[in-house]
Design a protein around this motif. Structure first.
Motif, PDB file in Angstrom:
ATOM      1  N   ARG A  38       3.637  -1.106  -2.317  1.00  0.00           N
ATOM      2  CA  ARG A  38       2.804   0.062  -2.381  1.00  0.00           C
ATOM      3  C   ARG A  38       3.934   1.203  -2.119  1.00  0.00           C
ATOM      4  O   ARG A  38       3.374   2.923  -2.919  1.00  0.00           O
ATOM      5  N   ASP A  39       5.186   1.324  -1.315  1.00  0.00           N
ATOM      6  CA  ASP A  39       5.753   2.279  -1.410  1.00  0.00           C
ATOM      7  C   ASP A  39       6.518   2.651  -2.224  1.00  0.00           C
ATOM      8  O   ASP A  39       7.500   1.367  -2.252  1.00  0.00           O
ATOM      9  N   PHE A  40       7.910   3.441  -2.550  1.00  0.00           N
ATOM     10  CA  PHE A  40       8.877   3.522  -3.254  1.00  0.00           C
ATOM     11  C   PHE A  40      10.118   2.066  -2.428  1.00  0.00           C
ATOM     12  O   PHE A  40      10.672   1.511  -2.666  1.00  0.00           O
ATOM     13  N   HIS A  41       9.983   2.579  -0.669  1.00  0.00           N
ATOM     14  CA  HIS A  41      10.528   1.897  -0.142  1.00  0.00           C
ATOM     15  C   HIS A  41      10.395   0.442  -0.124  1.00  0.00           C
ATOM     16  O   HIS A  41      11.194  -0.397   0.725  1.00  0.00           O
ATOM     17  N   VAL A  43      10.191  -1.991  -2.470  1.00  0.00           N
ATOM     18  CA  VAL A  43      10.911  -2.626  -2.790  1.00  0.00           C
ATOM     19  C   VAL A  43      12.067  -3.400  -2.177  1.00  0.00           C
ATOM     20  O   VAL A  43      12.531  -3.074  -2.088  1.00  0.00           O
ATOM     21  N   ASN A  72      11.074  14.378 -14.505  1.00  0.00           N
ATOM     22  CA  ASN A  72       9.921  14.429 -12.859  1.00  0.00           C
ATOM     23  C   ASN A  72      10.006  12.914 -13.153  1.00  0.00           C
ATOM     24  O   ASN A  72      10.279  12.072 -13.603  1.00  0.00           O
ATOM     25  N   THR A  73      10.658  11.838 -11.703  1.00  0.00           N
ATOM     26  CA  THR A  73      10.676  11.057 -10.783  1.00  0.00           C
ATOM     27  C   THR A  73       9.730  10.900 -10.195  1.00  0.00           C
ATOM     28  O   THR A  73      10.908  11.542  -9.317  1.00  0.00           O
ATOM     29  N   ALA A  74       8.823  10.535  -9.994  1.00  0.00           N
ATOM     30  CA  ALA A  74       7.927  10.396  -8.657  1.00  0.00           C
ATOM     31  C   ALA A  74       7.383   9.265  -8.229  1.00  0.00           C
ATOM     32  O   ALA A  74       6.377   8.592  -9.137  1.00  0.00           O
ATOM     33  N   ALA A  75       7.541   8.266  -7.218  1.00  0.00           N
ATOM     34  CA  ALA A  75       6.045   7.581  -6.630  1.00  0.00           C
ATOM     35  C   ALA A  75       5.367   8.078  -5.654  1.00  0.00           C
ATOM     36  O   ALA A  75       5.968   8.820  -4.545  1.00  0.00           O
ATOM     37  N   LEU A  76       3.929   8.466  -6.044  1.00  0.00           N
ATOM     38  CA  LEU A  76       2.774   8.649  -5.476  1.00  0.00           C
ATOM     39  C   LEU A  76       2.120   8.406  -4.695  1.00  0.00           C
ATOM     40  O   LEU A  76       2.010   7.509  -3.585  1.00  0.00           O
ATOM     41  N   GLY A  77       0.662   7.771  -5.562  1.00  0.00           N
ATOM     42  CA  GLY A  77       0.589   6.016  -5.386  1.00  0.00           C
ATOM     43  C   GLY A  77      -0.772   6.595  -4.423  1.00  0.00           C
ATOM     44  O   GLY A  77      -1.200   6.049  -3.696  1.00  0.00           O
ATOM     45  N   ASN A  78      -0.974   7.493  -4.194  1.00  0.00           N
ATOM     46  CA  ASN A  78      -1.963   7.682  -3.247  1.00  0.00           C
ATOM     47  C   ASN A  78      -3.810   7.556  -3.880  1.00  0.00           C
ATOM     48  O   ASN A  78      -4.461   7.123  -3.009  1.00  0.00           O
ATOM     49  N   MET A  79      -3.391   7.692  -4.729  1.00  0.00           N
ATOM     50  CA  MET A  79      -5.172   7.016  -5.559  1.00  0.00           C
ATOM     51  C   MET A  79      -5.263   5.724  -6.005  1.00  0.00           C
ATOM     52  O   MET A  79      -6.124   5.238  -5.504  1.00  0.00           O
ATOM     53  N   PRO A 100       4.017  21.141 -10.472  1.00  0.00           N
ATOM     54  CA  PRO A 100       3.950  19.315 -11.599  1.00  0.00           C
ATOM     55  C   PRO A 100       2.963  18.802 -11.948  1.00  0.00           C
ATOM     56  O   PRO A 100       1.385  19.774 -12.294  1.00  0.00           O
ATOM     57  N   TRP A 102       0.226  16.762 -12.191  1.00  0.00           N
ATOM     58  CA  TRP A 102      -1.018  16.275 -11.752  1.00  0.00           C
ATOM     59  C   TRP A 102      -2.221  17.092 -11.348  1.00  0.00           C
ATOM     60  O   TRP A 102      -1.474  17.972 -10.736  1.00  0.00           O
TER      61      TRP A 102
ATOM     62  N   ASN B  56      15.345   5.653   0.752  1.00  0.00           N
ATOM     63  CA  ASN B  56      14.002   4.251   1.124  1.00  0.00           C
ATOM     64  C   ASN B  56      14.682   4.859   3.335  1.00  0.00           C
ATOM     65  O   ASN B  56      13.636   4.490   3.652  1.00  0.00           O
ATOM     66  N   ARG B  60      11.412   5.357   5.584  1.00  0.00           N
ATOM     67  CA  ARG B  60      10.801   4.506   6.401  1.00  0.00           C
ATOM     68  C   ARG B  60      10.569   4.103   7.637  1.00  0.00           C
ATOM     69  O   ARG B  60      10.263   5.002   8.692  1.00  0.00           O
ATOM     70  N   LYS B  70       0.767   6.400   3.647  1.00  0.00           N
ATOM     71  CA  LYS B  70       1.359   6.379   2.833  1.00  0.00           C
ATOM     72  C   LYS B  70       2.558   7.518   2.466  1.00  0.00           C
ATOM     73  O   LYS B  70       2.410   8.833   2.906  1.00  0.00           O
ATOM     74  N   ASN B  72       5.268   9.851  -0.701  1.00  0.00           N
ATOM     75  CA  ASN B  72       5.071  10.343  -1.492  1.00  0.00           C
ATOM     76  C   ASN B  72       6.939  10.465  -1.684  1.00  0.00           C
ATOM     77  O   ASN B  72       7.853  11.262  -1.107  1.00  0.00           O
ATOM     78  N   THR B  73       7.762   9.787  -2.731  1.00  0.00           N
ATOM     79  CA  THR B  73       8.938  10.175  -2.855  1.00  0.00           C
ATOM     80  C   THR B  73       9.112  10.813  -4.293  1.00  0.00           C
ATOM     81  O   THR B  73       8.390   9.909  -5.491  1.00  0.00           O
ATOM     82  N   ALA B  74       9.205  11.556  -4.543  1.00  0.00           N
ATOM     83  CA  ALA B  74       9.690  12.207  -6.034  1.00  0.00           C
ATOM     84  C   ALA B  74      10.812  13.997  -6.087  1.00  0.00           C
ATOM     85  O   ALA B  74      11.220  14.261  -5.180  1.00  0.00           O
ATOM     86  N   ALA B  75      11.092  13.247  -7.501  1.00  0.00           N
ATOM     87  CA  ALA B  75      12.521  14.367  -7.996  1.00  0.00           C
ATOM     88  C   ALA B  75      11.976  14.859  -9.055  1.00  0.00           C
ATOM     89  O   ALA B  75      11.640  14.355  -9.748  1.00  0.00           O
ATOM     90  N   TRP B  97      -4.849  15.563   0.483  1.00  0.00           N
ATOM     91  CA  TRP B  97      -5.131  13.964   0.208  1.00  0.00           C
ATOM     92  C   TRP B  97      -6.163  14.060  -1.218  1.00  0.00           C
ATOM     93  O   TRP B  97      -7.366  14.895  -0.468  1.00  0.00           O
ATOM     94  N   PRO B  98      -6.989  13.204  -2.278  1.00  0.00           N
ATOM     95  CA  PRO B  98      -5.264  12.023  -1.868  1.00  0.00           C
ATOM     96  C   PRO B  98      -5.054  12.544  -3.207  1.00  0.00           C
ATOM     97  O   PRO B  98      -3.859  12.302  -4.180  1.00  0.00           O
TER      98      PRO B  98
END
Lengths: 127, 127
Positions: A38-41, A43, A72-79, A100, A102, B56, B60, B70, B72-75, B97-98
């Motif tokens: 689910r989260d970037f961390h 993996v 832009n590089t991003a892991a959000l994933g709220n939806m 952003p 979104w 990460n 965490r 959740k 969010n990790t983003a650049a 949210w979301p």
């Protein structure tokens, strides 16, 4: 979202690479083909290096073929809870700049052939 | 933004870790202490592993001490060009949210002592 709004580009060792069907922005989604993340961390450490190397290779390639000003590089994933990483080419002339991307405006689907051409350029440049 | 709107937390080997002064969201900013980086993929390969490991570890740790749903990790860096990574703890009860947190509402600064307590908990938990 991940399957409805995207086009398949390529499977890399860790990630499936998708193109967002929105010609407002050249926009990739990388989805690690691993269960339950689910989260970037989330993996696993033993795959973290290859996972990030693929994200960065995708970003460098997309920047190179689009001449973007900024990535832009991003892991959000709220939806969509499944881990996926946005790699988005930005220009200071794009609709959402400097905010952003979104939630700013409705997606504009690619016309026939446009997505295919971008996908082919990406695959060739990424080799 | 990076110095005006944040509080210093700690210097790690690669990144300076900052706390956004916005109690709407527990929100860290990690800034690699390297010159001339703009995009996430600009971090030199020999430092990429440590850079991502710190991001990460920060995520965490913040998730653990806040009980967030959740991360969010983003650049993004469209407004502040120097590379910095947002690590944001999200709840399905938070204001944005979301959606993403950026540009939704004005920051609410921490009251006296609140930021210090969060910073201390973060430092202790991250050890």
């Amino acid at each position: 979202m991940l399957s409805n709004d995207t086009r398949f580009i390529v499977d890399w060792p860790i990630n499936r690479v998708l193109l967002m069907n929105d010609k407002n922005y050249p926009w990739l989604i990388l989805v690690p083909r691993l269960e339950g993340l689910r989260d970037f961390h989330d993996v696993p450490r033993e795959q973290e290096g290859a996972f990030v190397a693929e994200i960065n290779h995708a970003a460098r390639t997309l920047k190179s073929i689009t001449g973007a000003l900024k990535m832009n590089t991003a892991a959000l994933g709220n939806m969509v809870p499944q881990l996926h990483v946005h790699v988005i080419a930005r220009y200071d002339t794009d609709f959402a700049w400097p905010g952003p991307v979104w939630g700013k405006q409705a997606a504009v689907p690619y016309a026939d052939g446009e997505a295919e051409r971008l996908i082919q350029r990406f695959i060739q440049s990424a080799e």
